[in-house]
Motif scaffolding. Structure first.
Motif, short mmCIF file in Angstrom:
data_model
loop_
_atom_site.label_atom_id
_atom_site.label_comp_id
_atom_site.label_asym_id
_atom_site.label_seq_id
_atom_site.Cartn_x
_atom_site.Cartn_y
_atom_site.Cartn_z
N LYS A 170 1.06 -1.24 0.07
CA LYS A 170 -0.22 0.22 0.03
C LYS A 170 0.75 1.36 0.17
N GLN A 336 -6.16 7.37 -9.84
CA GLN A 336 -5.68 6.88 -8.65
C GLN A 336 -6.86 6.19 -7.89
N TRP A 337 -7.90 7.17 -7.65
CA TRP A 337 -9.09 6.61 -6.88
C TRP A 337 -9.93 5.57 -7.84
N PHE A 338 -9.87 5.74 -9.14
CA PHE A 338 -10.63 4.74 -9.81
C PHE A 338 -9.86 3.49 -9.75
N THR A 340 -8.08 2.14 -7.48
CA THR A 340 -8.37 1.68 -6.13
C THR A 340 -9.82 1.20 -5.92
N ARG A 341 -10.66 1.68 -6.57
CA ARG A 341 -12.16 1.39 -6.46
C ARG A 341 -12.47 0.26 -7.40
N PHE A 342 -12.05 0.27 -8.63
CA PHE A 342 -12.62 -0.74 -9.51
C PHE A 342 -11.55 -1.57 -9.96
N LYS A 344 -7.04 -2.08 -11.27
CA LYS A 344 -6.14 -1.64 -12.32
C LYS A 344 -6.36 -2.15 -13.78
N GLU A 484 -7.17 -7.98 -9.07
CA GLU A 484 -7.08 -7.58 -7.68
C GLU A 484 -7.17 -8.75 -6.52
#
Length: 515
Positions: A170, A336-338, A340-342, A344, A484
């Protein structure tokens, strides 16, 4: 009495376990955690590569053709040979870095420090027009190759340093996001500094119709303006050189390289090559991004010429390029948010396909300055994804390799160097093909007005070809196996390995101090 003493000793032992374990956990967390200052200093170290690379990508081709007044064939030779040489040096430097011994300041940091002054000097000499005509091609070829070598000695160790700033995945991902934000900002500087300094001097120096072909020879006034343009490029290179040195100093002062406790296996060059290129997740990732990177490099290398000669926005080309990079910089936190949320892989597909409609639009409609700016803003969003995602996914492959082969250590630089090798080779191919295509299209060196065939060629180079390359790259990345779920599984496995190693080191040192 003996029983009482034994009970007291046992109780003391039990009481001491918790503090020792707590001490181990606290020490591990402290070593893994990176402060915001550490992340920023690490990120700033990536700016020189992007600043110089962007300046060369956007401006070197037009500089060689319209300022140094080289024939397009000679310019293509310089661009292709320079990139080909650069591609060869990447695996070589990666191999040498993997064999380097730990010094007082680290294993990667000495390469970064010692290469910096030579990189700055050779970069400035690229933008100097020598007084002699004979041998001018060799001047640019030599210094372009030397700069690429020095830049490789900086960038390959810096890229591999990602694995040595923290053992926590992380923390590395967070530091990579900081790095990508600064690197995209570096592309802004690489566009803005030469663009704004040179923009005022980079005016049309010829008049159409003088010699019956629409292309005139230079007048005394145009020669004076050419001298001003030469001076402007040299000033811009000096400014970039100063920034290069400052960024390297901040990286050195603000980042501490963690030592790998396990000794690396000694591999020959070809053993290292086989080890890296036989690992299927790495190969799929590299080949997929090879095609997508080639698409964006074609856009980067030809966009200044496209804006100038196909769209006719000669006076605004540097501002349009700047808008693209500013848009990309502002988009990095969103991507970066995208991811992390959905995830790579999802971010890869969304980020790269975002560019397709806009590169089609810009060549399909009639030239319009406002639409050009709007398309540039939208294109910058995709450029940000193209910057962030490869460097965010590459550490995942290295972690996956470590989990699968836990007994192989110290070869992280090889993974990064071969990735950079393929990307730079793609860049050389794109620049060489682009300049040769312009040669066959009838590009006139130093002329303000080009034949219609040049405009048509530029449209092909910035739209249909990149679209096809993006589609091929995304098709290859479909089979990339690290999703993921696998990434989180690797993270837990590596954390367990690191915890057991640190526990073992702690108890060994504790036993040694007792004895």
């Amino acid at each position: 009495m003996a029983r009482g003493e034994g009970a007291e000793q046992c109780a003391a032992t039990l009481l001491s376990v918790k503090p020792i374990n707590a001490e181990i956990k606290t020490a591990k967390d402290r070593r893994s955690r990176l402060s915001v200052c550490n992340k920023l200093c690490y990120a700033i170290g990536g700016a020189p590569y992007q600043i110089t690379g962007t300046a060369l990508g956007f401006f070197l081709q037009i500089y060689l053709l319209d300022v140094a007044l080289l024939d397009p064939l000679h310019a293509s030779i310089i661009l292709f040979m320079g990139r080909a040489w650069d591609a060869i040096t990447d695996p070589t430097v990666g191999f040498l870095v993997s064999r380097s011994k730990w010094m007082g300041i680290g294993r990667m940091m000495p390469w970064i420090l010692f290469s910096t002054p030579f990189a700055v000097l050779t970069y400035i000499l690229i933008w100097y027009v020598p007084a002699f005509e004979q041998g001018k091609v060799f001047w640019y070829l030599i210094f372009y190759c030397l700069f690429q070598s020095m830049q490789t000695c900086f960038h390959v160790p810096y890229s591999a340093l990602t694995m040595f700033i923290s053992r926590d995945q992380k923390e590395r991902d967070s530091a990579t996001a900081y790095r990508m934000s600064v690197e995209v900002l570096g592309t802004v500087l690489g566009t803005a500094i030469p663009g704004q300094i040179v923009g005022g001097a980079h005016e049309c120096r010829t008049e159409p119709g003088v010699n019956g072909t629409g292309i005139s020879t230079m007048t005394n006034g145009s020669i004076v303006m050419l001298d001003d343009t030469k001076r402007a490029y040299l000033i811009a290179s000096g400014v970039i050189g100063i920034i290069y040195v400052l960024c390297a100093a901040i990286l050195f002062l603000g980042v501490k390289e963690q030592k790998d406790r396990k000794k690396s296996q000694s591999l020959t060059f070809f053993q290292g090559l086989c080890m890296v290129m036989s690992y299927r997740p790495y190969v799929k990732l590299v080949i997929g991004f090879l095609f997508t990177s080639l698409a964006f490099m074609l856009l980067e290398g030809n966009f200044a010429l496209f804006i100038t000669h196909a769209l006719g926005h000669r006076e605004d080309f540097q501002n349009i390029l700047l808008v693209i990079m500013l848009s990309g910089t502002l988009s990095i936190p969103g991507w970066q948010w995208f991811l992390t949320r959905f995830g790579k892989k999802t971010a890869v597909y969304c980020g790269h396909t975002w560019a397709i409609p806009f590169v089609i639009l810009i060549v399909s409609i009639k030239s319009n300055l406002i639409i050009s700016y709007l398309v540039s803003v939208a294109a910058g969003v995709s450029v940000a994804a193209a910057f962030l995602l490869p460097w965010s996914m590459l550490p995942d492959v290295v972690d996956d390799f470590k989990v699968k082969y836990p007994d192989i250590h110290g070869h992280e630089a090889l993974f990064y160097s071969y990735y950079v090798f393929f990307i730079k080779f793609a860049s050389g191919v794109s620049l060489g093909i682009s300049t040769l295509s312009l040669k066959f299209a009838g590009y006139k060196t130093g002329a303000c007005f080009q034949p219609e065939t040049v405009s048509s060629t530029l449209k092909v180079l910035v739209s249909p070809v990149p679209v096809v390359l993006i589609a091929v790259g995304l098709l290859i990345l479909r089979s990339y196996p690290i999703d993921e779920q696998r990434r989180q599984k690797n993270r837990k496995a590596l954390q367990e390995i690191h915890d057991s190693e640190e526990d073992s080191d702690f108890y060994s040192s504790a036993n040694g101090s007792i004895m």
